[in-house]
Design an enzyme around this catalytic site. Structure first.
Site, mmCIF file in Angstrom:
data_model
loop_
_atom_site.group_PDB
_atom_site.id
_atom_site.type_symbol
_atom_site.label_atom_id
_atom_site.label_comp_id
_atom_site.label_asym_id
_atom_site.label_seq_id
_atom_site.Cartn_x
_atom_site.Cartn_y
_atom_site.Cartn_z
ATOM 1 N N HIS A 268 33.117 37.618 37.610
ATOM 2 C CA HIS A 268 33.437 38.266 38.874
ATOM 3 C C HIS A 268 32.263 37.987 39.809
ATOM 4 O O HIS A 268 31.246 38.693 39.783
ATOM 5 C CB HIS A 268 33.629 39.783 38.697
ATOM 6 C CG HIS A 268 34.791 40.154 37.827
ATOM 7 N ND1 HIS A 268 36.057 39.652 38.037
ATOM 8 C CD2 HIS A 268 34.884 40.990 36.745
ATOM 9 C CE1 HIS A 268 36.899 40.164 37.131
ATOM 10 N NE2 HIS A 268 36.200 40.972 36.330
ATOM 11 N N THR A 269 32.390 36.963 40.627
ATOM 12 C CA THR A 269 31.263 36.546 41.464
ATOM 13 C C THR A 269 30.909 37.584 42.520
ATOM 14 O O THR A 269 29.766 37.607 42.995
ATOM 15 C CB THR A 269 31.576 35.210 42.160
ATOM 16 O OG1 THR A 269 32.780 35.355 42.932
ATOM 17 C CG2 THR A 269 31.778 34.107 41.141
ATOM 18 N N CYS A 270 31.863 38.424 42.893
ATOM 19 C CA CYS A 270 31.568 39.446 43.903
ATOM 20 C C CYS A 270 30.536 40.445 43.397
ATOM 21 O O CYS A 270 29.782 41.022 44.187
ATOM 22 C CB CYS A 270 32.836 40.193 44.301
ATOM 23 S SG CYS A 270 34.111 39.136 45.020
ATOM 24 N N PHE A 271 30.521 40.668 42.080
ATOM 25 C CA PHE A 271 29.653 41.694 41.517
ATOM 26 C C PHE A 271 28.645 41.123 40.520
ATOM 27 O O PHE A 271 27.979 41.878 39.809
ATOM 28 C CB PHE A 271 30.505 42.775 40.833
ATOM 29 C CG PHE A 271 31.586 43.320 41.715
ATOM 30 C CD1 PHE A 271 31.287 44.205 42.738
ATOM 31 C CD2 PHE A 271 32.902 42.919 41.537
ATOM 32 C CE1 PHE A 271 32.290 44.697 43.556
ATOM 33 C CE2 PHE A 271 33.905 43.412 42.364
ATOM 34 C CZ PHE A 271 33.601 44.306 43.373
#
Length: 916
Positions: free
Chosen positions: A882-885
């Site tokens: 999960h690149t956002c987090f």
């Protein structure tokens, strides 16, 4: 402070000064008055008490005896005739009241010693002197002669010289023994005293001389004066003329002449330095404690003269600080804990002109001392930070020892720039002004939403008064004397609660009542300042979101709380630039909204990761040589503006917007601009020295030409004022730096002009159109940001490109685990073993896979905060992220080999939401 005890002290002091029949006891350890019984004072409370006591005494004698000025108009002075006749006890009580309300003090005041018509002291070490015919008595008595510079109370009665022994404290020697009648220190005198101390092992004469000189600013300012050389053949007339010229220089109002007058005919800095170097040969335990007390007293007296009486000469104050900071390392904690904070406190009251004089003096005559001064201030700040338990109620911003040292360090910071290589301030880019596009509806309702008031005007940090006085800018500092990063204080940067400091920073801009370290950005690391910039940008985003919602409420426009870009992967440049161009034309303020990116045909919510990928793809294509907007320098692996590009100015403006959006949205880009681009973005034109990283081969060739001293330069180089360079297709382009440049050869006389014109053309004129459009787009996003006030060009590069330190050991230490994993899990141990063995290129791929960017954040990988979560037992699935987090989902593979195989496939072939 206990008013009753202070009254008693002042009363006792008056009785002692007016009576010749009472003798002071030789040993008075039980006495309460520090003036009658010299005791070792320690801590801030004792320092403040001593300073308060001095002021009260001055009010006391002003009420009783006056200032001696027959035309005095001070109602609190006996000389004015307005003050009523008071008894000593009444005067003591009134003096305390005047102290609390900071009443007026006259410029001159009588010393607290018996008033005599003649007072002759022996300049030797003896403690007695003959005093004749006092005003109170006509009887001749042998009295103790105490320098008014050293003690607060009079010590009367017969006294004999104490024998030099180890059981006599340095504090007693410092305060009770006789002195040299206010004679200033000289280099020869220091040599003599040091030799005597080393031979006899008796430090008392040395302590007395240092104590007398270092307690009173008037005496210290006359120490180490430069000797006036007089020609024996010139006679008195020549000598008198030299004195007149010296006085004229000293009274000059020109800042540069003031510096010369301080350093030239008066203070001999080199002599002072040699004297203290010789003093360092004496064991510091002989004099360090006494000198600490003397410096503390000096700082207190200077603060009184600068803050209250305002009678201290600016030049004298500057000389006192220069001499005080030439003192060698005393090797005792009291200096850092007591004396140095007191000096910093006194320096706070220096007027701006005096601070400028001090900076110029340090830069011109004390370069070798800058390192020592800086290290000493850094030690003070670090010591306080690591030894103090700060809370939300007592922040580091409330610690005066830290804040005042930081303020003094600012003077050192500017002195460091002046002592290095400075460029003329004429090489400045023209400022770009973006039309004010404030929203009327938002302005009308700002009082309901105080948070949005930040958007109303450019409330950026105002220019520093000291920088204005010195006419210096960090952009002009080509090479400071000490590297800028030596001013960083990492313990302080790690301790600061940036949310509080940022709030203080915004308050400081409007009313100046709060201390904020963001106003002194040289002491903070780039990572800490970037957090302050993050708060600034986020608040602006929320402000724009609120205005958009208000528009929707009143039906003025549909809600647009975000800057939303919808693009196709196959046409990402065209789609992105078209949409950004429309936003810039319709309402440029929308660029300050939070960016949200959506890839057409793909599902996903942009919580940061999608935006990172968007910027990564845009940068890859824009800086591709086939696109033709930028050229690539093979030697330096950097990109530069193509002066023959077919793209319009609007295209370069949009590229500047992309760069500004990346900083505004806290996204790191994989761009490789030379440093001169960031200097130009901050407002400084490129110059010859910028060629060093732009084109090192060309730079070295031109530098060889500048250093060549032969008279045959024209034949050796055979260079004219016509230059040749290649376009993006490799075709040669000729340009005349001067009219008919092909017929003007470079000679010894004009070679410097040629080099400057050559660099100016390559870095400025040839790309003027492209860079101006690029910078305009950048400013459209960052115009209201404190970016230029907080960051130097090299720090802006770090903001854009991230850190260059790929230390995966730091990443391992900062990584957190979830879903059942711990740092001791076998899968985790195998994971880090594999990662540490990867080449740099694969490590970049891992960062790209887990975070959406292959760049290291500002401050290093320890600031990345990676999370590795267990994603089920052993299986054939690949790791996901999960690149956002910054979350890596890792199955618990049964073997290290299987983990390595699955991990390498995942980081090598994944892109977007699918496998390629």
């Amino acid at each position: 402070m206990n008013s009753k005890s202070e009254t008693d002290e002042a009363s006792r002091g008056n009785e002692a000064s007016s009576s010749n029949n009472n003798s002071a006891p030789s040993n008075c350890e039980d006495q309460s008055s520090p003036g009658i019984c010299p005791a070792e004072n320690s801590g801030q409370d004792n320092m403040k008490r001593a300073a308060a006591k001095q002021l009260i005494e001055r009010y006391f004698y002003q009420l009783l005896d006056g200032c001696g000025n027959s035309s005095c108009d001070n109602q609190y002075c006996a000389s004015s005739g307005q003050a009523r006749n008071l008894t000593p006890n009444e005067a003591a009580a009134e003096a305390i009241k005047l102290f609390y309300k900071e009443a007026r003090l006259c410029d001159t005041h009588p010393n607290k010693v018996p008033r005599t018509e003649a007072n002759t002291c022996d300049s030797s070490a003896s403690t007695t002197c003959s005093t004749s015919k006092t005003k109170e008595s006509t009887d001749n008595k042998e009295e103790t002669c105490e320098s008014p510079n050293m003690s607060l109370e009079l010590q009367e009665g017969p006294s004999t010289k104490p024998e030099a022994s180890q059981d006599i404290s340095q504090q007693e020697d410092f305060k009770t023994l006789s002195h040299n009648n206010g004679a200033p220190l000289t280099e020869d005198r220091i040599y003599q005293l040091c030799d005597e101390c080393l031979q006899t092992k008796a430090p008392q004469p040395l302590i007395r001389a240092l104590g007398e000189a270092f307690t009173q600013p008037a005496i210290l300012a006359r120490c180490f004066q430069k000797k006036v050389r007089r020609d024996s053949n010139s006679g008195e007339g020549s000598s008198s003329q030299a004195d007149k010229e010296s006085k004229a220089m000293c009274s000059s109002t020109d800042p540069d002449k003031d510096v010369d007058s301080v350093a030239g005919p008066e203070l001999d800095v080199e002599s002072c330095r040699r004297a203290f170097q010789y003093l360092a040969k004496v064991p510091s335990e002989y004099y360090s404690s006494a000198l600490v007390t003397a410096l503390t007293t000096l700082a207190e007296n200077m603060e009184i003269d600068l803050r209250i009486t305002k009678k201290m000469n600016v030049d004298d104050a500057v000389k006192c600080f220069i001499i005080a900071f030439e003192v060698p390392d005393l090797g005792c904690s009291d200096y850092l804990e007591i004396a140095l904070p007191a000096l910093c406190h006194a320096a706070e009251h220096l007027p701006t002109k005096a601070q400028a004089k001090l900076a110029r003096m340090w830069a011109a005559h004390c370069k070798d001392s800058l390192q020592h001064i800086l290290e000493t201030l850094q030690q003070l700040i670090t010591l306080r930070v690591i030894s103090t338990n700060y809370t939300r109620h007592f922040q580091v911003q409330d610690d005066e020892s830290v804040t005042l040292a930081t303020k003094l360090m600012k003077i050192v910071y500017y002195a460091n720039m002046l002592a290095g290589v400075m460029e003329p301030n004429t090489l400045r880019e023209e400022p770009i002004v973006i039309a004010n596009q404030l929203d009327p509806l938002g302005d009308a309702l700002d009082h309901l939403y105080p948070l949005s008031s930040m958007k109303k005007a450019n409330q950026t940090q105002p220019d520093d008064p000291l920088a204005i006085e010195l006419d210096v800018n960090v952009l002009d500092a080509r090479k400071p004397y000490l590297p800028f990063d030596e001013f960083y204080n990492e313990p302080l940067s790690d301790t600061i609660e940036m949310d509080i400091d940022f709030a203080n920073y915004k308050t400081e801009i409007t009313n100046g009542k709060k201390f904020a370290f963001l106003k002194y950005p040289f002491i903070l690391t780039a990572a800490t300042k970037s957090l302050g910039l993050y708060y600034e940008n986020r608040i602006r985003m929320y402000s724009e979101r609120r205005v958009s919602l208000l528009h929707a409420v009143v039906g003025a426009a549909p809600p647009m709380p975000f800057l939303r870009l919808k693009v196709r992967r196959s046409h990402i440049i065209d789609d992105a630039l078209v949409e950004l161009e429309m936003v810039a034309m319709e309402r440029a303020l929308d660029l300050k909204k939070q960016l949200v990116v959506e890839f057409e045909g793909e599902q996903g919510v942009d919580e940061g990761g999608v935006s990172k990928e968007f910027f990564h793809l845009v940068v890859d294509q824009i800086f591709n040589p086939d696109y033709g907007m930028f050229t690539h320098h093979v030697d330096t692996h950097t990109v530069w503006f193509n002066p023959t590009s077919f793209e319009t100015e609007a295209q370069f403006t949009l590229i500047g917007i992309v760069l500004g959006l990346a900083i505004y949205n806290n996204i790191i880009l994989a761009v490789n601009f030379p440093m001169v681009v960031y200097r130009k973005l901050m407002g400084k034109k490129g110059s010859f020295e910028d060629l060093a990283d732009w084109n090192p081969v060309l730079y070295n060739g031109l530098k060889d030409m500048l250093e060549y001293e032969g008279c045959d330069l024209e034949e050796v180089y055979y260079q004219t004022f016509r230059i040749c360079y290649q376009d993006v297709f490799g075709n040669p382009i000729f340009h005349d730096l001067k009219e008919n440049g092909d017929s003007i050869f470079v000679t010894q006389e004009n070679k410097k002009e040629f080099v400057e014109m050559y660099a100016d053309y390559l870095l400025n004129k040839s790309v003027e159109t492209q860079f101006a459009a690029f910078r305009r787009g950048f400013v459209m996003v960052t115009d209201e940001s404190p970016l230029g006030a907080l960051f130097r060009p090299e720090e802006v590069e770090t903001l854009v490109c991230g850190s260059k330190n790929f230390d995966f050991n730091e990443l391992e230490k900062s990584t957190e685990y979830d879903g059942g994993y711990t740092s001791e899990s076998q899968t985790i141990k195998d994971f880090w073993s594999i990662v540490h063995s990867l080449p740099l290129e694969d490590k970049r791929k891992l960062l790209q896979f887990t975070t959406g960017s292959d760049r290291v954040p500002v401050g290093g990988l320890s600031h990345l905060k990676l999370v590795i979560a267990r994603n089920g037992p052993d299986c054939d699935r690949l790791p996901t992220a999960h690149t956002c987090f910054n979350v890596l989902l890792l199955p618990e593979y049964e073997s290290k080999d299987k983990l390595e195989d699955r991990l390498m496939k995942a980081i090598s072939y994944s892109k977007g939401f699918g496998m390629l």
